[in-house]
Design a protein around this motif. Structure first.
Motif, short mmCIF file in Angstrom:
data_model
loop_
_atom_site.label_atom_id
_atom_site.label_comp_id
_atom_site.label_asym_id
_atom_site.label_seq_id
_atom_site.Cartn_x
_atom_site.Cartn_y
_atom_site.Cartn_z
N ASP A 191 -5.58 -18.00 -25.36
CA ASP A 191 -4.64 -17.14 -26.09
C ASP A 191 -3.22 -17.29 -25.55
OD1 ASP A 191 -6.96 -14.36 -26.56
OD2 ASP A 191 -6.64 -16.20 -27.72
N SER A 192 -3.08 -17.50 -24.26
CA SER A 192 -1.76 -17.54 -23.63
C SER A 192 -0.94 -18.76 -24.05
CB SER A 192 -1.91 -17.52 -22.11
OG SER A 192 -2.67 -18.63 -21.68
N VAL A 193 -1.57 -19.77 -24.64
CA VAL A 193 -0.85 -20.99 -25.00
C VAL A 193 -0.86 -21.27 -26.49
CG1 VAL A 193 -1.38 -21.94 -22.73
CG2 VAL A 193 -2.76 -22.62 -24.71
N LYS A 194 -1.56 -20.46 -27.25
CA LYS A 194 -1.63 -20.67 -28.70
C LYS A 194 -0.23 -20.66 -29.31
CE LYS A 194 -6.29 -18.97 -29.69
NZ LYS A 194 -7.11 -17.89 -30.30
N GLY A 195 0.02 -21.64 -30.17
CA GLY A 195 1.32 -21.76 -30.80
C GLY A 195 2.35 -22.50 -29.99
N ARG A 196 2.06 -22.75 -28.73
CA ARG A 196 3.01 -23.47 -27.86
C ARG A 196 2.46 -24.82 -27.40
NH1 ARG A 196 4.34 -21.50 -22.99
NH2 ARG A 196 2.34 -20.43 -22.66
N PHE A 197 1.17 -24.89 -27.15
CA PHE A 197 0.54 -26.11 -26.67
C PHE A 197 -0.31 -26.74 -27.77
CE2 PHE A 197 0.23 -24.99 -21.83
CZ PHE A 197 1.58 -24.66 -21.83
N THR A 198 -0.38 -28.06 -27.74
CA THR A 198 -1.22 -28.79 -28.70
C THR A 198 -1.99 -29.87 -27.98
OG1 THR A 198 0.38 -28.42 -30.49
CG2 THR A 198 -1.26 -30.15 -30.81
N ILE A 199 -3.30 -29.87 -28.17
CA ILE A 199 -4.14 -30.93 -27.61
C ILE A 199 -4.39 -31.96 -28.72
CG2 ILE A 199 -6.32 -29.74 -28.11
CD1 ILE A 199 -7.36 -30.93 -25.43
N SER A 200 -4.31 -33.23 -28.34
CA SER A 200 -4.53 -34.29 -29.31
C SER A 200 -5.17 -35.48 -28.58
CB SER A 200 -3.23 -34.72 -29.98
OG SER A 200 -2.32 -35.24 -29.03
N ARG A 201 -5.52 -36.49 -29.35
CA ARG A 201 -6.17 -37.65 -28.73
C ARG A 201 -5.81 -38.93 -29.47
NH1 ARG A 201 -12.53 -36.82 -30.62
NH2 ARG A 201 -12.11 -36.79 -32.86
N ASP A 202 -5.88 -40.02 -28.74
CA ASP A 202 -5.73 -41.36 -29.30
C ASP A 202 -7.03 -42.08 -28.95
OD1 ASP A 202 -5.21 -44.07 -29.82
OD2 ASP A 202 -3.07 -43.79 -29.46
N ILE A 203 -7.91 -42.19 -29.92
CA ILE A 203 -9.22 -42.76 -29.66
C ILE A 203 -9.12 -44.23 -29.22
CG2 ILE A 203 -11.42 -43.40 -30.74
CD1 ILE A 203 -11.14 -40.84 -32.44
N ALA A 204 -8.19 -44.95 -29.82
CA ALA A 204 -8.04 -46.37 -29.48
C ALA A 204 -7.61 -46.56 -28.02
CB ALA A 204 -7.04 -47.02 -30.41
N LYS A 205 -6.89 -45.59 -27.48
CA LYS A 205 -6.42 -45.67 -26.10
C LYS A 205 -7.29 -44.87 -25.14
CE LYS A 205 -1.56 -46.40 -27.34
NZ LYS A 205 -0.17 -45.89 -27.20
N ASN A 206 -8.34 -44.23 -25.64
CA ASN A 206 -9.20 -43.39 -24.80
C ASN A 206 -8.38 -42.37 -24.02
OD1 ASN A 206 -11.53 -44.76 -25.61
ND2 ASN A 206 -11.30 -46.28 -23.98
N THR A 207 -7.43 -41.77 -24.69
CA THR A 207 -6.48 -40.88 -24.04
C THR A 207 -6.39 -39.55 -24.79
OG1 THR A 207 -5.20 -42.73 -23.16
CG2 THR A 207 -4.09 -40.60 -23.27
#
Length: 115
Positions: A61-77
């Motif tokens: 809850d403390s980071v909603k709207g400010r932080f975003t998690i994402s991924r690059d499958i090709a880079k395993n990152t």
């Protein structure tokens, strides 16, 4: 064994942004869940954000709207984009992998938010 290498931490003023990266040693779509945790001095390690192998995301809850998690499958990152940073976001940030054969952690990267 899954190896995780974090990068991107540092110092930033309040209101600023940082992007953390976590590079995994194997395909992240074979890992049930990738996550970011953080631990401030004298406090427990808390979940910040997670993303499942199917792409489902979850945030504290403390980071909603400010932080975003994402991924690059090709880079395993996996990434954690952190915007509108606050002094209370100061902590060591750890990457975590929930794999079928165990749970793995990165070495951590320091994020400091201060003026």
């Amino acid at each position: 064994q899954v190896q995780l290498v974090e990068s991107g931490g540092g110092w930033v003023q309040p209101g600023g942004s940082l992007r953390l990266s976590c590079a995994a040693s194997e395909s992240i779509v074979s890992i049930a869940r990738m996550a970011w945790y953080r631990q401030a001095p004298g406090k427990q390690r808390d979940l910040v954000a997670s993303i499942t192998q199917f792409g489902n995301r979850n945030y504290a809850d403390s980071v909603k709207g400010r932080f975003t998690i994402s991924r690059d499958i090709a880079k395993n990152t996996v990434y954690l984009q952190m915007n509108s940073l606050k002094p209370e976001d100061t902590a060591v940030y750890y990457c975590n992998a929930l794999h079928r054969v165990g749970t793995y952690w990165g070495q951590g990267t320091q994020v400091t938010v201060s003026s």
